[in-house]
Design a protein around this motif. Sequence first.
Motif, PDB file in Angstrom:
ATOM      1  N   TRP A  40       0.642  -1.223   0.026  1.00 54.44           N
ATOM      2  CA  TRP A  40       0.168  -0.213   0.048  1.00 54.44           C
ATOM      3  C   TRP A  40       0.707   1.374   0.039  1.00 54.44           C
ATOM      4  CZ3 TRP A  40      -4.972   0.457  -0.896  1.00 54.44           C
ATOM      5  CH2 TRP A  40      -5.584   1.670  -0.761  1.00 54.44           C
ATOM      6  N   GLU A  41       1.912   1.129   0.781  1.00 57.63           N
ATOM      7  CA  GLU A  41       2.721   2.146   1.103  1.00 57.63           C
ATOM      8  C   GLU A  41       3.691   2.771  -0.372  1.00 57.63           C
ATOM      9  OE1 GLU A  41       4.561   5.581   2.894  1.00 57.63           O
ATOM     10  OE2 GLU A  41       2.978   4.503   3.629  1.00 57.63           O
ATOM     11  N   ALA A  42       3.992   1.584  -1.139  1.00 59.86           N
ATOM     12  CA  ALA A  42       4.626   1.678  -2.411  1.00 59.86           C
ATOM     13  C   ALA A  42       3.600   1.737  -3.477  1.00 59.86           C
ATOM     14  CB  ALA A  42       5.321   0.398  -2.489  1.00 59.86           C
ATOM     15  N   SER A  43       2.435   2.130  -3.128  1.00 60.36           N
ATOM     16  CA  SER A  43       1.329   2.282  -4.323  1.00 60.36           C
ATOM     17  C   SER A  43       1.590   0.960  -5.436  1.00 60.36           C
ATOM     18  CB  SER A  43       1.514   3.481  -5.047  1.00 60.36           C
ATOM     19  OG  SER A  43       1.348   4.506  -4.015  1.00 60.36           O
ATOM     20  N   GLY A  44       1.639  -0.120  -4.905  1.00 55.04           N
ATOM     21  CA  GLY A  44       1.599  -1.420  -5.729  1.00 55.04           C
ATOM     22  C   GLY A  44       0.191  -2.251  -5.618  1.00 55.04           C
ATOM     23  N   ALA A  45       0.214  -2.976  -6.682  1.00 58.02           N
ATOM     24  CA  ALA A  45      -1.270  -3.641  -6.914  1.00 58.02           C
ATOM     25  C   ALA A  45      -1.111  -4.952  -6.486  1.00 58.02           C
ATOM     26  CB  ALA A  45      -1.520  -3.677  -8.442  1.00 58.02           C
ATOM     27  N   GLY A  46       0.186  -5.457  -6.045  1.00 59.32           N
ATOM     28  CA  GLY A  46       0.408  -6.915  -5.669  1.00 59.32           C
ATOM     29  C   GLY A  46       2.178  -6.813  -4.990  1.00 59.32           C
ATOM     30  N   LEU A  47       2.388  -7.670  -4.075  1.00 57.00           N
ATOM     31  CA  LEU A  47       3.603  -7.905  -3.384  1.00 57.00           C
ATOM     32  C   LEU A  47       3.600  -9.263  -2.849  1.00 57.00           C
ATOM     33  CD1 LEU A  47       6.395  -6.126  -2.778  1.00 57.00           C
ATOM     34  CD2 LEU A  47       5.288  -5.807  -0.498  1.00 57.00           C
ATOM     35  N   ALA A  48       4.938  -9.981  -3.346  1.00 57.58           N
ATOM     36  CA  ALA A  48       5.093 -11.393  -2.996  1.00 57.58           C
ATOM     37  C   ALA A  48       6.088 -11.292  -1.846  1.00 57.58           C
ATOM     38  CB  ALA A  48       5.589 -11.996  -4.035  1.00 57.58           C
ATOM     39  N   ALA A  49       6.258 -12.352  -0.800  1.00 61.14           N
ATOM     40  CA  ALA A  49       7.007 -12.315   0.204  1.00 61.14           C
ATOM     41  C   ALA A  49       8.625 -12.223  -0.322  1.00 61.14           C
ATOM     42  CB  ALA A  49       6.749 -13.709   0.912  1.00 61.14           C
ATOM     43  N   PRO A  50       8.758 -12.981  -1.375  1.00 60.12           N
ATOM     44  CA  PRO A  50      10.402 -12.770  -1.684  1.00 60.12           C
ATOM     45  C   PRO A  50      10.900 -11.637  -1.835  1.00 60.12           C
ATOM     46  CG  PRO A  50       9.500 -14.841  -2.830  1.00 60.12           C
ATOM     47  CD  PRO A  50       8.229 -14.131  -2.231  1.00 60.12           C
ATOM     48  N   GLN A  51       9.833 -10.541  -2.149  1.00 56.64           N
ATOM     49  CA  GLN A  51      10.087  -9.105  -2.575  1.00 56.64           C
ATOM     50  C   GLN A  51      10.538  -8.454  -1.174  1.00 56.64           C
ATOM     51  OE1 GLN A  51       6.643  -8.543  -5.183  1.00 56.64           O
ATOM     52  NE2 GLN A  51       7.950  -7.065  -6.012  1.00 56.64           N
ATOM     53  N   ASP A  64     -10.882  -6.547  -6.667  1.00 57.49           N
ATOM     54  CA  ASP A  64     -11.781  -5.765  -7.265  1.00 57.49           C
ATOM     55  C   ASP A  64     -12.418  -4.340  -6.781  1.00 57.49           C
ATOM     56  OD1 ASP A  64     -11.482  -6.954  -9.891  1.00 57.49           O
ATOM     57  OD2 ASP A  64     -13.025  -8.531  -9.314  1.00 57.49           O
ATOM     58  N   ASP A  65     -12.551  -4.438  -5.320  1.00 60.60           N
ATOM     59  CA  ASP A  65     -12.737  -3.302  -4.716  1.00 60.60           C
ATOM     60  C   ASP A  65     -11.416  -2.414  -4.257  1.00 60.60           C
ATOM     61  OD1 ASP A  65     -15.511  -3.969  -4.996  1.00 60.60           O
ATOM     62  OD2 ASP A  65     -15.362  -5.527  -3.269  1.00 60.60           O
ATOM     63  N   ASP A  66     -10.343  -2.568  -4.596  1.00 64.16           N
ATOM     64  CA  ASP A  66      -9.057  -1.994  -4.098  1.00 64.16           C
ATOM     65  C   ASP A  66      -8.987  -2.074  -2.463  1.00 64.16           C
ATOM     66  OD1 ASP A  66      -8.211  -1.006  -6.540  1.00 64.16           O
ATOM     67  OD2 ASP A  66      -9.147   0.911  -6.460  1.00 64.16           O
ATOM     68  N   GLU A  67      -9.271  -3.426  -2.042  1.00 62.52           N
ATOM     69  CA  GLU A  67      -9.093  -3.835  -0.806  1.00 62.52           C
ATOM     70  C   GLU A  67      -7.735  -4.861  -0.757  1.00 62.52           C
ATOM     71  OE1 GLU A  67     -10.815  -3.004   2.042  1.00 62.52           O
ATOM     72  OE2 GLU A  67     -11.965  -1.596   0.830  1.00 62.52           O
ATOM     73  N   ILE A  68      -7.022  -4.854   0.251  1.00 63.25           N
ATOM     74  CA  ILE A  68      -5.788  -5.552   0.149  1.00 63.25           C
ATOM     75  C   ILE A  68      -6.306  -6.915   0.481  1.00 63.25           C
ATOM     76  CG2 ILE A  68      -3.834  -6.105   1.477  1.00 63.25           C
ATOM     77  CD1 ILE A  68      -3.531  -3.109   1.870  1.00 63.25           C
ATOM     78  N   ASP A  69      -5.955  -7.839  -0.005  1.00 67.24           N
ATOM     79  CA  ASP A  69      -6.249  -9.419  -0.153  1.00 67.24           C
ATOM     80  C   ASP A  69      -4.835  -9.964   0.045  1.00 67.24           C
ATOM     81  OD1 ASP A  69      -7.765 -11.680   0.351  1.00 67.24           O
ATOM     82  OD2 ASP A  69      -8.884 -11.486  -1.271  1.00 67.24           O
ATOM     83  N   HIS A  70      -5.065 -11.451   0.353  1.00 69.81           N
ATOM     84  CA  HIS A  70      -3.843 -12.153   0.357  1.00 69.81           C
ATOM     85  C   HIS A  70      -4.247 -13.607  -0.009  1.00 69.81           C
ATOM     86  CE1 HIS A  70      -5.463 -13.070   4.209  1.00 69.81           C
ATOM     87  NE2 HIS A  70      -4.645 -14.366   4.127  1.00 69.81           N
ATOM     88  N   SER A 123     -10.311 -11.361 -12.774  1.00 76.15           N
ATOM     89  CA  SER A 123     -10.228 -10.823 -14.249  1.00 76.15           C
ATOM     90  C   SER A 123      -9.457  -9.691 -14.597  1.00 76.15           C
ATOM     91  CB  SER A 123     -11.583 -10.847 -14.906  1.00 76.15           C
ATOM     92  OG  SER A 123     -12.416  -9.965 -14.238  1.00 76.15           O
ATOM     93  N   GLY A 124      -9.063  -9.252 -15.640  1.00 74.96           N
ATOM     94  CA  GLY A 124      -8.340  -7.877 -15.770  1.00 74.96           C
ATOM     95  C   GLY A 124      -7.276  -7.694 -14.863  1.00 74.96           C
ATOM     96  N   ILE A 125      -7.002  -6.513 -14.151  1.00 74.13           N
ATOM     97  CA  ILE A 125      -5.908  -6.288 -13.422  1.00 74.13           C
ATOM     98  C   ILE A 125      -5.539  -7.441 -12.139  1.00 74.13           C
ATOM     99  CG2 ILE A 125      -7.190  -4.850 -11.885  1.00 74.13           C
ATOM    100  CD1 ILE A 125      -3.418  -4.340 -13.196  1.00 74.13           C
ATOM    101  N   VAL A 126      -6.821  -8.012 -11.830  1.00 78.19           N
ATOM    102  CA  VAL A 126      -6.737  -8.927 -10.363  1.00 78.19           C
ATOM    103  C   VAL A 126      -6.051 -10.086 -11.151  1.00 78.19           C
ATOM    104  CG1 VAL A 126      -7.663 -10.314  -9.075  1.00 78.19           C
ATOM    105  CG2 VAL A 126      -8.534  -7.968  -9.452  1.00 78.19           C
ATOM    106  N   SER A 127      -6.598 -10.714 -12.340  1.00 75.73           N
ATOM    107  CA  SER A 127      -5.841 -11.779 -13.098  1.00 75.73           C
ATOM    108  C   SER A 127      -4.377 -11.523 -13.309  1.00 75.73           C
ATOM    109  CB  SER A 127      -6.521 -12.064 -14.544  1.00 75.73           C
ATOM    110  OG  SER A 127      -5.830 -13.024 -15.205  1.00 75.73           O
ATOM    111  N   ARG A 128      -4.148 -10.367 -13.819  1.00 77.11           N
ATOM    112  CA  ARG A 128      -2.801  -9.827 -13.889  1.00 77.11           C
ATOM    113  C   ARG A 128      -1.699 -10.031 -12.689  1.00 77.11           C
ATOM    114  NH1 ARG A 128       0.083  -7.686 -18.101  1.00 77.11           N
ATOM    115  NH2 ARG A 128      -1.696  -7.120 -19.185  1.00 77.11           N
ATOM    116  N   CYS A 129      -2.388  -9.487 -11.733  1.00 78.96           N
ATOM    117  CA  CYS A 129      -1.735  -9.676 -10.185  1.00 78.96           C
ATOM    118  C   CYS A 129      -1.507 -11.099  -9.633  1.00 78.96           C
ATOM    119  CB  CYS A 129      -2.472  -8.808  -9.179  1.00 78.96           C
ATOM    120  SG  CYS A 129      -2.357  -7.010  -9.231  1.00 78.96           S
ATOM    121  N   LEU A 130      -2.617 -11.868  -9.942  1.00 79.20           N
ATOM    122  CA  LEU A 130      -2.613 -13.057  -9.456  1.00 79.20           C
ATOM    123  C   LEU A 130      -1.338 -13.819 -10.194  1.00 79.20           C
ATOM    124  CD1 LEU A 130      -6.364 -14.228  -9.101  1.00 79.20           C
ATOM    125  CD2 LEU A 130      -4.404 -13.638  -7.206  1.00 79.20           C
TER     126      LEU A 130
END
Length: 183
Positions: A40-51, A64-70, A123-130
């Motif tokens: 969230w702080e980095a304005s990312g759409a996703g972040l993996a533990a190795p990062q 899809d609701d711009d809520e953080i999920d995992h 779908s869309g951006i969520v599919s890309r993030c996953l």
Amino acid sequence: MAVRDIRLFGDPVLRTKAEQVTTFDKELRKLVNDLGETMWEASGAGLAAPQLGVSLRVFTFLDDDDEIDHLINPVLGPFSEELQDGEEGCLSLPGLSFELKRPERVLAIGQNMYGDPVQVEGSGIVSRCLQHETDHLDGILFIDKLDRETKKAAMKAIREAEWANQPTPVVKASPHPLFGRAL
């Protein structure tokens, strides 16, 4: 919760296949929360533990609701035959983005931070993030999937980036068996 440093291109942890999560405890929940806050702080759409230097199969993403999920221990598929075009970037390659085709829709199954089974239809951006974050868990960066000409341009941009050629932090073994690697 804490905002943590994001590992940059060149750090070996980004090229290492992450380990399955087998212990669903307070430490794991802290990791998930730190991933979400850092993303969230980095304005990312996703972040993996190795990062974050943690070689575990865990990532966060915006739904899809711009809520953080995992998702923990994700398995992807089936994928749609329909593809989406779009710019893709990565917090481990700051400021760089390139066109990359990905399937428009994907089904992801895995677990939440308590070990309960979950399923995400993206779908869309969520599919890309996953897809992007699961690739991170397999030691794959999105630039690895670029066509030859675009990858050549990406590598040139990386060499010229102001963050390139910075010393890689030393990674030491963690005393906690869950993380395997310390920050």
